[in-house]
Design a protein around this motif. Sequence first.
Motif, PDB file in Angstrom:
ATOM      1  N   ARG A 266       0.808  -1.204   0.000  1.00 43.85           N
ATOM      2  CA  ARG A 266       0.000   0.000   0.000  1.00 43.85           C
ATOM      3  C   ARG A 266       0.855   1.275   0.000  1.00 43.85           C
ATOM      4  N   GLN A 267       2.161   1.117   0.109  1.00 45.42           N
ATOM      5  CA  GLN A 267       3.039   2.280   0.001  1.00 45.42           C
ATOM      6  C   GLN A 267       3.153   2.781  -1.432  1.00 45.42           C
ATOM      7  N   LEU A 268       2.792   1.932  -2.387  1.00 40.15           N
ATOM      8  CA  LEU A 268       2.875   2.349  -3.785  1.00 40.15           C
ATOM      9  C   LEU A 268       1.875   3.458  -4.055  1.00 40.15           C
ATOM     10  N   PRO A 269       2.251   4.459  -4.860  1.00 35.47           N
ATOM     11  CA  PRO A 269       1.292   5.516  -5.194  1.00 35.47           C
ATOM     12  C   PRO A 269       0.153   4.953  -6.047  1.00 35.47           C
ATOM     13  N   ASN A 270      -1.091   5.387  -5.737  1.00 35.51           N
ATOM     14  CA  ASN A 270      -2.277   4.904  -6.446  1.00 35.51           C
ATOM     15  C   ASN A 270      -2.382   3.381  -6.369  1.00 35.51           C
ATOM     16  N   TYR A 271      -2.328   2.890  -5.135  1.00 30.28           N
ATOM     17  CA  TYR A 271      -2.315   1.445  -4.946  1.00 30.28           C
ATOM     18  C   TYR A 271      -3.589   0.793  -5.480  1.00 30.28           C
ATOM     19  N   SER A 272      -4.747   1.417  -5.247  1.00 30.47           N
ATOM     20  CA  SER A 272      -6.009   0.832  -5.701  1.00 30.47           C
ATOM     21  C   SER A 272      -6.045   0.672  -7.216  1.00 30.47           C
ATOM     22  N   MET A 273      -5.484   1.663  -7.929  1.00 34.12           N
ATOM     23  CA  MET A 273      -5.459   1.569  -9.390  1.00 34.12           C
ATOM     24  C   MET A 273      -4.581   0.413  -9.849  1.00 34.12           C
ATOM     25  N   ALA A 275      -3.739  -2.206  -8.107  1.00 34.52           N
ATOM     26  CA  ALA A 275      -4.351  -3.470  -7.715  1.00 34.52           C
ATOM     27  C   ALA A 275      -5.463  -3.863  -8.675  1.00 34.52           C
ATOM     28  N   GLY A 276      -6.259  -2.875  -9.128  1.00 32.38           N
ATOM     29  CA  GLY A 276      -7.297  -3.167 -10.102  1.00 32.38           C
ATOM     30  C   GLY A 276      -6.731  -3.659 -11.418  1.00 32.38           C
ATOM     31  N   ILE A 277      -5.644  -3.054 -11.842  1.00 32.40           N
ATOM     32  CA  ILE A 277      -4.998  -3.510 -13.082  1.00 32.40           C
ATOM     33  C   ILE A 277      -4.484  -4.934 -12.919  1.00 32.40           C
ATOM     34  N   TRP A 278      -3.916  -5.237 -11.740  1.00 32.41           N
ATOM     35  CA  TRP A 278      -3.416  -6.590 -11.502  1.00 32.41           C
ATOM     36  C   TRP A 278      -4.550  -7.608 -11.502  1.00 32.41           C
ATOM     37  N   ARG A 279      -5.693  -7.249 -10.881  1.00 30.35           N
ATOM     38  CA  ARG A 279      -6.836  -8.165 -10.879  1.00 30.35           C
ATOM     39  C   ARG A 279      -7.400  -8.376 -12.283  1.00 30.35           C
ATOM     40  N   PHE A 280      -7.399  -7.304 -13.074  1.00 34.09           N
ATOM     41  CA  PHE A 280      -7.892  -7.426 -14.449  1.00 34.09           C
ATOM     42  C   PHE A 280      -7.054  -8.419 -15.242  1.00 34.09           C
ATOM     43  N   PHE A 281      -5.730  -8.281 -15.164  1.00 33.26           N
ATOM     44  CA  PHE A 281      -4.869  -9.209 -15.897  1.00 33.26           C
ATOM     45  C   PHE A 281      -4.968 -10.620 -15.323  1.00 33.26           C
ATOM     46  N   SER A 282      -5.179 -10.743 -14.031  1.00 37.11           N
ATOM     47  CA  SER A 282      -5.339 -12.072 -13.437  1.00 37.11           C
ATOM     48  C   SER A 282      -6.606 -12.742 -13.950  1.00 37.11           C
ATOM     49  N   ASP A 283      -7.700 -11.966 -14.044  1.00 37.30           N
ATOM     50  CA  ASP A 283      -8.939 -12.522 -14.572  1.00 37.30           C
ATOM     51  C   ASP A 283      -8.797 -12.924 -16.039  1.00 37.30           C
TER      52      ASP A 283
END
Length: 334
Positions: A266-273, A275-283
């Motif tokens: 969560r230290q990464l800037p714009n963590y939610s964005m 994480a969403g990109i990571w979930r999209f590629f995982s799906d």
Amino acid sequence: MKSLLLSTLALLLAQHATAASDKPLKACTVISPTSERFFDLNPIRKLPPSEDGKKKKEGDEGSWHAKGYDYNANFTINFCGPVVEQLDEVQDLDKGLWGNISAFYERSGKQWAIGLENSEPIFRGRKLILNYTGGSLCPSSKDKRALEPTTLTPREIIDGDDDGDKKKKPSKDTDAKTTRRKTTVISLLCDSDPLAKTSISFVAAVDDCAYFFEGRSPSACGGVHQETQALGPGGVFGVIAMIAVLVYFVGGCVYQRTVMHQRGWRQLPNYSMWAGIWRFFSDVFVILTSSCARFMPSRRGYNRVSLGQDSGRRGRRNEDEDRLIDNLDEEWDD
């Protein structure tokens, strides 16, 4: 943040420029100390015939020629390299050096070298100069050598003289100090005419020992040193983009950790964005792998062989059940 980006970019470019300036120049090139322009004389250097006997484009007419007019001899010169012509009667010069002669003249069937090869042009102020030395002997040197005695007779021994003064030997360095050889100085001037061709003209000769020429060529106009700018527009843009990404991640992590008190990913800037990109590629990966699994061959199991017997048994069981139901119905009616 912006100041950090600009300072880092300036530091990288300065380091790259310093590394490029430390790189040695190739032969027959020079950089002006006053204008910082780059001069390359290789295009006007005449080349010898190729191995297959055909002459190259730059050497179709041999070396460069200059008329001597009142000097009663014409000159043959090449820039930064030996002359293309084959020499066979060079005076006052070892035969092993004939292949390094860059300027000579011919008179009465004999050849006199006026300078050996030199591939390092220099600047005298704003003047581009090419200097050749080590040619044939000057006339004054030959005359002095002829007048000097080859041996000296020892004087008579007189009482009281030291043993070291019994004989007076000739100095071995006398000939070396009085020997002078022909030299050539070529001053190159810029000719910016697009249709201009390289030319060389004879200026003067000092006591048949120093020869001065003037050359005009588009190659003497100078330009920008291409090797100093190894990074093109694409490279500069890539460096800027890399620094911007680095500043974004480093600065964002520092802000999230110190101000927002975040830890871990969560230290990464714009963590939610992210994480969403990571979930999209995982799906997408899961969907693709499940789709490919359909084309995988299925496992082979045991199949029933006696299909005919099973169908007969099922038919008999159905008939028995029907009879039992009919009997029960009749009994219920009674």
